[in-house]
Scaffold this motif. Structure first.
Motif, PDB file in Angstrom:
ATOM      1  N   MET A 162       0.961  -1.440   0.019  1.00  0.00           N
ATOM      2  CA  MET A 162       0.255  -0.024  -0.167  1.00  0.00           C
ATOM      3  C   MET A 162       0.935   1.179   0.150  1.00  0.00           C
ATOM      4  O   MET A 162       1.936   1.338   0.661  1.00  0.00           O
ATOM      5  CB  MET A 162      -0.965   0.037   1.276  1.00  0.00           C
ATOM      6  N   ASN A 163       0.674   2.316  -0.796  1.00  0.00           N
ATOM      7  CA  ASN A 163       1.293   3.411  -0.763  1.00  0.00           C
ATOM      8  C   ASN A 163       1.092   4.147   0.228  1.00  0.00           C
ATOM      9  O   ASN A 163      -0.102   4.387   0.856  1.00  0.00           O
ATOM     10  CB  ASN A 163       0.916   4.145  -2.203  1.00  0.00           C
ATOM     11  N   PRO A 164       2.223   4.725   1.021  1.00  0.00           N
ATOM     12  CA  PRO A 164       1.926   5.665   2.302  1.00  0.00           C
ATOM     13  C   PRO A 164       1.457   6.919   2.123  1.00  0.00           C
ATOM     14  O   PRO A 164       0.636   7.375   2.993  1.00  0.00           O
ATOM     15  CB  PRO A 164       3.237   5.659   2.955  1.00  0.00           C
ATOM     16  N   TYR A 165       1.497   7.421   0.891  1.00  0.00           N
ATOM     17  CA  TYR A 165       0.749   8.862   0.632  1.00  0.00           C
ATOM     18  C   TYR A 165      -0.428   8.752   0.068  1.00  0.00           C
ATOM     19  O   TYR A 165      -1.437   9.582   0.572  1.00  0.00           O
ATOM     20  CB  TYR A 165       1.758   9.537  -0.453  1.00  0.00           C
ATOM     21  N   TYR A 166      -0.817   7.852  -0.570  1.00  0.00           N
ATOM     22  CA  TYR A 166      -2.109   8.021  -1.547  1.00  0.00           C
ATOM     23  C   TYR A 166      -2.442   6.428  -1.538  1.00  0.00           C
ATOM     24  O   TYR A 166      -2.740   5.994  -2.719  1.00  0.00           O
ATOM     25  CB  TYR A 166      -1.989   8.539  -3.019  1.00  0.00           C
ATOM     26  N   PRO A 216      -4.420  -0.926  -6.935  1.00  0.00           N
ATOM     27  CA  PRO A 216      -4.694  -1.410  -8.105  1.00  0.00           C
ATOM     28  C   PRO A 216      -6.383  -1.817  -8.174  1.00  0.00           C
ATOM     29  O   PRO A 216      -7.081  -1.690  -7.340  1.00  0.00           O
ATOM     30  CB  PRO A 216      -4.159  -2.768  -8.214  1.00  0.00           C
ATOM     31  N   LEU A 217      -6.945  -1.815  -9.336  1.00  0.00           N
ATOM     32  CA  LEU A 217      -8.322  -1.974  -9.795  1.00  0.00           C
ATOM     33  C   LEU A 217      -8.375  -3.080 -10.531  1.00  0.00           C
ATOM     34  O   LEU A 217      -7.710  -2.988 -11.880  1.00  0.00           O
ATOM     35  CB  LEU A 217      -8.901  -0.804  -9.814  1.00  0.00           C
ATOM     36  N   LYS A 272      -2.819  -0.606 -12.480  1.00  0.00           N
ATOM     37  CA  LYS A 272      -1.847  -0.643 -11.325  1.00  0.00           C
ATOM     38  C   LYS A 272      -2.462   0.544 -10.472  1.00  0.00           C
ATOM     39  O   LYS A 272      -1.843   0.562  -9.255  1.00  0.00           O
ATOM     40  CB  LYS A 272      -0.501  -0.501 -11.858  1.00  0.00           C
ATOM     41  N   ASN A 273      -2.834   1.493 -10.817  1.00  0.00           N
ATOM     42  CA  ASN A 273      -3.428   2.430 -10.087  1.00  0.00           C
ATOM     43  C   ASN A 273      -4.878   3.022 -10.405  1.00  0.00           C
ATOM     44  O   ASN A 273      -5.373   2.535 -11.461  1.00  0.00           O
ATOM     45  CB  ASN A 273      -2.434   3.456  -9.838  1.00  0.00           C
ATOM     46  N   ASN A 289       3.790   8.817 -10.891  1.00  0.00           N
ATOM     47  CA  ASN A 289       5.059   8.349 -10.272  1.00  0.00           C
ATOM     48  C   ASN A 289       5.467   9.308  -8.994  1.00  0.00           C
ATOM     49  O   ASN A 289       5.977   9.032  -8.140  1.00  0.00           O
ATOM     50  CB  ASN A 289       6.085   8.411 -11.132  1.00  0.00           C
ATOM     51  N   LYS A 290       5.459  10.532  -9.413  1.00  0.00           N
ATOM     52  CA  LYS A 290       5.482  11.686  -8.244  1.00  0.00           C
ATOM     53  C   LYS A 290       4.693  11.444  -6.918  1.00  0.00           C
ATOM     54  O   LYS A 290       5.374  11.675  -5.814  1.00  0.00           O
ATOM     55  CB  LYS A 290       5.385  13.162  -8.719  1.00  0.00           C
ATOM     56  N   LEU A 291       3.621  11.249  -7.272  1.00  0.00           N
ATOM     57  CA  LEU A 291       2.566  10.912  -5.995  1.00  0.00           C
ATOM     58  C   LEU A 291       3.106   9.777  -5.192  1.00  0.00           C
ATOM     59  O   LEU A 291       3.021   9.645  -4.144  1.00  0.00           O
ATOM     60  CB  LEU A 291       1.144  10.941  -6.259  1.00  0.00           C
ATOM     61  N   ALA A 292       3.310   8.619  -6.075  1.00  0.00           N
ATOM     62  CA  ALA A 292       3.885   7.549  -5.429  1.00  0.00           C
ATOM     63  C   ALA A 292       5.326   7.663  -4.588  1.00  0.00           C
ATOM     64  O   ALA A 292       5.169   6.928  -3.553  1.00  0.00           O
ATOM     65  CB  ALA A 292       4.221   6.304  -6.524  1.00  0.00           C
ATOM     66  N   GLY A 293       6.086   8.714  -5.015  1.00  0.00           N
ATOM     67  CA  GLY A 293       7.277   8.949  -4.206  1.00  0.00           C
ATOM     68  C   GLY A 293       7.086   9.932  -3.291  1.00  0.00           C
ATOM     69  O   GLY A 293       8.033  10.559  -2.773  1.00  0.00           O
ATOM     70  N   GLY A 294       5.783  10.435  -3.033  1.00  0.00           N
ATOM     71  CA  GLY A 294       5.572  11.578  -2.053  1.00  0.00           C
ATOM     72  C   GLY A 294       6.128  12.836  -2.619  1.00  0.00           C
ATOM     73  O   GLY A 294       6.329  13.767  -1.708  1.00  0.00           O
TER      74      GLY A 294
END
Ligand SMILES: Cc1cc2nc3c(=O)[nH]c(=O)nc-3n(C[C@H](O)[C@H](O)[C@H](O)COP(=O)(O)OP(=O)(O)OC[C@H]3O[C@@H](n4cnc5c(N)ncnc54)[C@H](O)[C@@H]3O)c2cc1C
Ligand SMILES: Cc1cc2nc3c(=O)[nH]c(=O)nc-3n(C[C@H](O)[C@H](O)[C@H](O)COP(=O)(O)O)c2cc1C
Ligand code: SF4
Length: 645
Positions: A1-5, A11-12, A20-21, A333-338
């Motif tokens: 689970m992504n910590p930010y979002y 995934p769906l 993947k998101n 990708n930016k959101l995934a990396g916070g």
């Protein structure tokens, strides 16, 4: 689970395919086909760039299912054209390379077809009528419907064979399928018109044909207009019922709203700054209450926290973004990396849309690489590290300084004023320009962090440059407000529009704005929203010339209640107000407490010439001081210049 979002980036499953998101590209027809009728390298590069940025699903924009009917424009891909097949395989592969999934919006324009783009064939639709252009639309026969259903099926199979992961059935925005669904356009009295079940019969025929051709394990998505917005169209309750009737034939529904059949409906499709962000989310939530397949939402969504909350609250399963990803392709990708603070936020300025329709390719105000993905990116460090002086801290200077510093040059940015931002500093004070202000403050931070030596309150002269001895000067000194030859402009009532926010002055209740360009019109919208009685006076026959349809539709909403006088000359300004003369009429007085002068800008050419006398090895003039235009022009020129240093 992504910590930010955790919700947005989870995934769906859509039918048999796992995304993947929850961030997907909204369909956008980029109006480019090559001489074989396939996608150009530029279209493929644009989509591959988005896949690289982490988007889960790319749905390519409107493409035509039929060979000799169905196309609303000359640059529309015909899916089953044998010459297009290789490019379909290529684009699918390009997206897959980065772990993305790909789909395509399959469409038929029906009544909105243009005969010359369809081998002279007459447009056809649910019902016959005469278009405002005088072109007659004929009513479709059952054989026509069977042919189009077959075309949809064949197009879907072609896409499956080309390696696509799913297909999208376009049932919205005023095109053929929507023409059958809507009581505005479907006046039939046979089993394809009248009741909702009857109006859904032809769309179901098409969906059944698609399913027959692609099989039960290949996901089919459907784009729909949730609410037609205008009188005579269906509204959300009927929209829900349509979704309920069609949902057994599809695996997912995209809920857009409005369409190209009326300016108010179009304004809801690619909403501008005068509409709430996420203005269609509640329509998706309404659909979710009646169907048990994934439902996505779209329109004016550019804030990550809003996206996360929408998914978390169960209002939609997916977020579609068109413009938000054009201006920030790396958002997933930016959101995934916070790195949410590092995401560009779409301005909803609709320059992309306007450019696309004016010039057949689009550019973005904030993202200078759009359209050049296959040719342009920040190159490796230059062979020689140069000493670069950027003069002026507006959008052009900011972009130039940041890009040059990222490349490794030694950069100094001088700004005459006490703050960075140049002409867009006004955005801090205007409620509908918050995203523009956000970009400005983001750029201040980016420039500072990139090691640029920022010198505020520093007016650059030719002597300053001689003393500094830079290898290159990037001159971005902007423009001055134009002063038309109207008597009385020195009256204390007159405020230059560009400086309107520089003081807390009370402008009174009655305002006359001289100049109906985009800036004058937006000032009118702002003052009207503050409760002022505003009149715009414009010499030309229309306001905001040069704005595309989407921008004009947005302005129409923002300017509701503003009085506009076109073909009207300002004769003079007096203590009472502004004397004007509309073509063919007598002079009259428009009483005013304040007069805002918004008559355009003139480049600071004399200053540029003076600075050039310093004779440096490289001297570049960018942005408004080269020619007064828009923020995006300054940003692009700043970027291109710094990339080429
Ligand atoms: C009121 C208003 C609203 C606008 N709204 C929009 C909009 O909604 N969308 C859009 O796309 N465009 C808009 N524009 C146009 C847009 O702001 C400009 O095109 C853009 O700012 C040009 O950027 P620039 O960097 O070339 O120049 P500027 O933004 O004008 O910046 C030039 C900078 O140079 C500095 N400077 C000048 N001389 C010197 C010197 N000798 N030494 C050091 N510094 C110096 C100035 O102080 C200034 O900060 C608007 C313009 C105005 C005036
Ligand atoms: C340049 C551009 C082209 C578009 N082309 C299409 C299209 O081909 N088919 C379609 O259904 N919608 C099209 N749209 C609408 C978008 O899919 C989307 O619904 C709309 O822009 C709102 O989303 P956004 O605010 O995230 O951009 C287009 C929008 C833009 C800006
Ligand atoms: S041009 Fe404007 S509306 Fe279009 S993507 Fe860029 S910032 Fe957004």
């Amino acid at each position: 689970m992504n910590p930010y979002y955790p919700n947005l980036l989870s995934p769906l499953k859509v039918g048999t395919v796992t995304l993947k998101n929850r961030i997907c590209l909204a369909p956008m027809n980029l109006r480019e086909v090559d001489h074989n009728g396939g996608f150009t390298a530029r279209t493929i590069a644009f989509n591959e760039r988005l896949a690289k940025g982490g988007v889960a699903l790319i749905t390519l924009g409107e493409a035509c299912v039929s060979q000799t009917t169905g196309s609303s424009e000359s640059f529309m891909l015909r899916i089953t054209n044998p010459g297009a097949f290789f490019s379909l395989c290529d684009i699918a592969e390009a997206v897959h390379r980065w772990g993305g999934k790909i789909s395509m919006e399959m469409s038929h324009a029906g009544a909105l077809c243009i005969p010359q783009n369809n081998f002279g064939n007459q447009p056809m639709s649910a019902s016959a009528y005469i278009k405002p252009t005088g072109v007659a639309v004929r009513e479709m026969t059952v054989e026509d419907m069977e042919q189009v259903a077959e075309d949809f099926g064949n197009a879907a199979l072609t896409l499956k064979n080309a390696g696509f992961d799913m297909v999208q059935f376009h049932a919205g925005h005023g095109w053929l399928i929507h023409q059958f669904l809507s009581p505005r356009t479907n006046k039939r009295t046979d089993e394809f018109g009248g009741s909702l079940e009857n109006r859904c019969r032809f769309p179901i025929m098409c969906l059944q044909n698609i399913r027959e051709k692609v099989g039960k394990n290949f996901p089919v998505d459907m784009r729909m207009t949730g609410d037609e917005i205008i009188e005579g169209g269906y509204h959300i309750e009927e929209g829900k019922e349509i979704a309920r009737l069609l949902s057994p034939y599809v695996d997912m529904i995209q809920v857009s709203t409005g369409g190209i059949y009326h300016p108010d409906a179009t304004a809801r499709m690619s909403p501008g700054v005068f509409m709430e962000k996420g203005c269609n989310v509640d329509f998706a939530a309404a659909f979710k209450s009646v169907v048990d397949i994934p439902v996505s939402t779209v329109a004016g969504i550019n804030e990550p926290n809003m996206m996360e909350q929408t998914i978390k609250d169960g209002k939609a399963d997916l977020i579609l973004m068109g413009r938000g990803l054009i201006c920030e392709p790396d958002m997933p990708n930016k959101l995934a990396g916070g790195r949410m603070e590092d995401c560009n936020r779409c301005l909803r300025c609709n320059e992309c849309h306007g450019r696309l329709f004016a010039k057949n390719w689009f550019l973005c105000t904030l993202n200078p690489e759009v359209g050049f993905e296959d040719r342009l990116s920040i190159p490796a460090a230059p062979e020689k590290k140069k000493k670069v002086l950027v003069v002026g801290g507006g959008p052009g200077g900011l972009m130039a300084a940041w890009t040059a510093a990222k490349r490794g040059h030694q950069v100094t940015l001088c700004e005459k004023g006490s703050e960075l931002g140049g002409a867009i500093r006004f955005a801090d004070h205007v409620y509908f320009k918050r995203d523009m202000a956000y970009w400005r403050h983001q750029m201040e931070k980016r420039v500072a962090e990139s090691g640029v030596d920022i010198r505020l309150n520093t007016e650059v002269t030719a002597d300053y440059i001689r003393e500094m001895k830079p290898d290159a000067v990037i001159c971005a000194v902007g423009a001055d407000p134009a002063q038309p030859p109207i008597p009385g402009l020195d009256n204390s009532k007159v405020i230059v529009g560009a400086t309107m926010h520089d003081s807390d002055q009370n402008y009174g209740d009655k305002i006359v704005i001289i100049g109906g360009g985009l800036v004058g019109c937006e000032s009118a919208a702002e003052l009207h929203a503050e409760g002022k009685d505003v009149t715009v006076v414009e010499m030309l026959p229309g306001i905001a010339p040069g704005c595309g349809v989407a921008q004009s539709n947005a302005l129409r909403i923002g300017m509701t209640g503003v009085k506009v006088l076109t073909k009207t000359a300002c004769k003079r300004v007096t203590d009472e107000g502004v004397w004007v003369q509309t073509e063919g009429e007598e002079e009259k007085l428009l009483p005013a407490d304040s007069v805002i002068l918004s008559a355009g800008l003139r480049p600071r050419s004399a200053l540029v010439e003076e600075l050039q006398t310093a004779s440096v090895p490289e001297f570049y003039t960018i942005g408004d001081c080269a020619a007064a235009r828009k923020m995006g022009d300054a940003i692009r020129e700043g970027y291109y210049t710094a990339v080429n240093l």
